[in-house]
Design a protein around this motif. Structure first.
Motif, mmCIF file in Angstrom:
data_model
loop_
_atom_site.group_PDB
_atom_site.id
_atom_site.type_symbol
_atom_site.label_atom_id
_atom_site.label_comp_id
_atom_site.label_asym_id
_atom_site.label_seq_id
_atom_site.Cartn_x
_atom_site.Cartn_y
_atom_site.Cartn_z
ATOM 1 N N LYS A 395 17.615 -45.427 22.020
ATOM 2 C CA LYS A 395 18.486 -45.527 23.204
ATOM 3 C C LYS A 395 18.622 -46.958 23.717
ATOM 4 N N GLU A 400 25.106 -45.290 23.938
ATOM 5 C CA GLU A 400 26.138 -44.244 24.012
ATOM 6 C C GLU A 400 25.742 -42.983 23.253
ATOM 7 N N GLU A 402 24.556 -39.401 22.409
ATOM 8 C CA GLU A 402 24.764 -38.140 23.137
ATOM 9 C C GLU A 402 25.980 -38.181 24.072
ATOM 10 N N THR A 403 26.896 -39.101 23.787
ATOM 11 C CA THR A 403 28.175 -39.110 24.507
ATOM 12 C C THR A 403 29.302 -38.993 23.481
ATOM 13 N N SER A 404 30.493 -38.820 23.957
ATOM 14 C CA SER A 404 31.646 -38.690 23.051
ATOM 15 C C SER A 404 32.003 -40.012 22.384
ATOM 16 N N HIS A 405 31.407 -41.114 22.862
ATOM 17 C CA HIS A 405 31.704 -42.433 22.280
ATOM 18 C C HIS A 405 30.891 -42.713 21.016
ATOM 19 N N TYR A 406 29.896 -41.873 20.759
ATOM 20 C CA TYR A 406 29.070 -42.108 19.569
ATOM 21 C C TYR A 406 29.716 -41.443 18.360
#
Length: 429
Positions: A395, A400, A402-406
């Protein structure tokens, strides 16, 4: 008459074998360093390693200036620099500590042949290792190609060896006055990097706990010693003495690995570009450039891999456990030639050491000495459970997550594993 001492991978005054011998045996020693234009032309102008070399040279210069002396720093091709120095001085000898990489050996051979044509001696010494070349070999005279028996013999030889000290800093009065320049970073067309070299830590606490902490990148319990050994800002003899005093076998073994790979490269220089196990050069690599770029940027969708690559790009460092994970992933999951990864590490790693880098990349690819078998394929997700289960390291570098950006995984693990086994088996079975 002038004796030249040529600093290379030994950027310190204290406990410097070649410098000590030059100062002990001569009354007028000209200390020089050459920024090799052949090497520097291949590097970005803000390369942090060049900046670190300049810092070390400035440290040497300050110590010399304190006693009214100075270091000469040049930029160019070493052979041309020596032709100039010989034309301008009555040179009787050149002293230097030995360098074992293939390019260095070619460079030194050219300098040696020129000096020989002028009846000038070239005296070289062992300084960056405890044992070199053929000093640790099998009873039949052949080199070891497996680490464990090599390390066993290394330790047997070490027990019979008395480590000496070379207090060259006590003989600085024998450095001659000169008017040669001390070039700055700007003078050689480089600029200061934002990336910093970490100070090394060989404290009693770090060495004592090394085995328990070294595999967990979030704990940051590595010594940061490798870059200092690479450029010789610290004496290997002093470090080995420290490791011996703490009686830490694991830490000691890491130092021996360094010399194992050095002697492998010495005996098998072809491994710079070819697999140690020739049949592995028959592997049909995928070599997808788009996949390679995602690996380089840390955008593979595999968090441990991405964290490692981002750490490398931002700092010039990568934790050793993570190096194994990212290297295995490139070769086995993406089927990209280990030479691509080795070249990228050569560009980015502050502690880039050709012998260790090639040795470790070939280990990951299964093609080298003492290599991981080709069917051993790290599962990057399982590695998280073992070495970063709280995601602290990941982390830090992949905020990012666990977000939609990963990004989604670049390749599915089971598919990649089966593809790798098939391709490798076709080439090497």
């Amino acid at each position: 008459m002038t004796t030249i001492f040529w600093f290379r991978r030994d950027l310190r005054l204290a406990d410097n074998k070649g410098l000590f011998e030059a100062l002990k045996n001569n009354q007028a020693v000209l200390p020089i360093f050459i920024f090799d234009s052949k090497i520097l032309e291949q590097l970005p102008k803000s390369d942090a390693r060049v900046g670190f070399i300049q810092e070390l040279l400035s440290g040497i210069q300050s110590e010399l200036q304190a006693v009214g002396k100075s270091l000469a720093v040049f930029y160019g091709e070493p052979l041309e620099i020596f032709k100039k120095l010989v034309a301008e001085n009555q040179v009787e000898a050149l002293y230097a500590n030995r360098d074992y990489e293939p390019y260095a050996r070619q460079r030194d051979k050219a300098v040696y042949e020129f000096l020989q044509s002028k009846n000038i001696e070239f005296k070289s010494f062992k300084d960056q290792v405890i044992f070199e070349k053929n000093e640790v070999i099998k009873d039949d005279g052949l080199p070891y190609v497996v680490y464990t028996p090599y390390s066993r013999k290394w330790k047997e030889n070490f027990k019979k060896t008395k480590l000496e000290s070379y207090p060259s800093e006590t003989l600085l009065r024998h450095i001659q006055a000169h008017t040669y320049p001390f070039l700055s970073l700007n003078d050689i067309g480089f600029e200061k990097s934002q990336i910093k070299v970490m100070p090394y830590d060989v404290s009693e606490n770090l060495i004592r706990n090394y085995e328990a902490t070294r595999n967990f990148p979030a704990q940051d319990k590595t010594s940061y010693l490798s870059v200092h050994l690479r450029f010789g800002s610290v004496s290997i003899r002093k470090i080995v003495e420290k490791a011996m005093a703490q009686k830490n076998e694991t830490f000691w073994n890491e130092l021996i690995w360094r010399e194992f790979f050095m002697q492998i490269l010495w005996h098998f220089p072809q491994t710079v570009t070819r697999s140690f196990r020739p049949k592995y050069d028959a592997i049909q690599w995928n070599n997808n450039e788009a996949d390679f770029k995602k690996w380089c940027k840390g955008q593979t969708g595999y968090p441990f891999v991405d964290a490692g690559m981002r750490q490398l790009n931002a700092t010039g460092y990568m934790h050793n456990r993570v190096r194994m994970i990212v290297a295995s992933f490139l070769c086995k999951h993406l089927l990209i030639d280990w030479r691509w990864g080795e070249a990228y590490f050569a560009l980015k790693l502050l502690d880039y050491e050709q012998a260790s880098n090639i040795g470790n990349w070939q280990w990951a690819a299964g093609s080298g000495v003492d290599a991981a078998p080709y069917f051993r394929i790290f599962n990057p997700t399982e590695q998280i459970k073992k070495f970063d289960k709280d995601l602290k390291y990941i982390k830090k570098w992949v905020p990012e997550l666990e977000t939609s950006h990963y990004p989604e995984p670049i390749v599915e693990h089971k598919f990649a594993r089966e593809r790798c086994l098939k391709v490798y088996k076709e080439a090497v079975a």
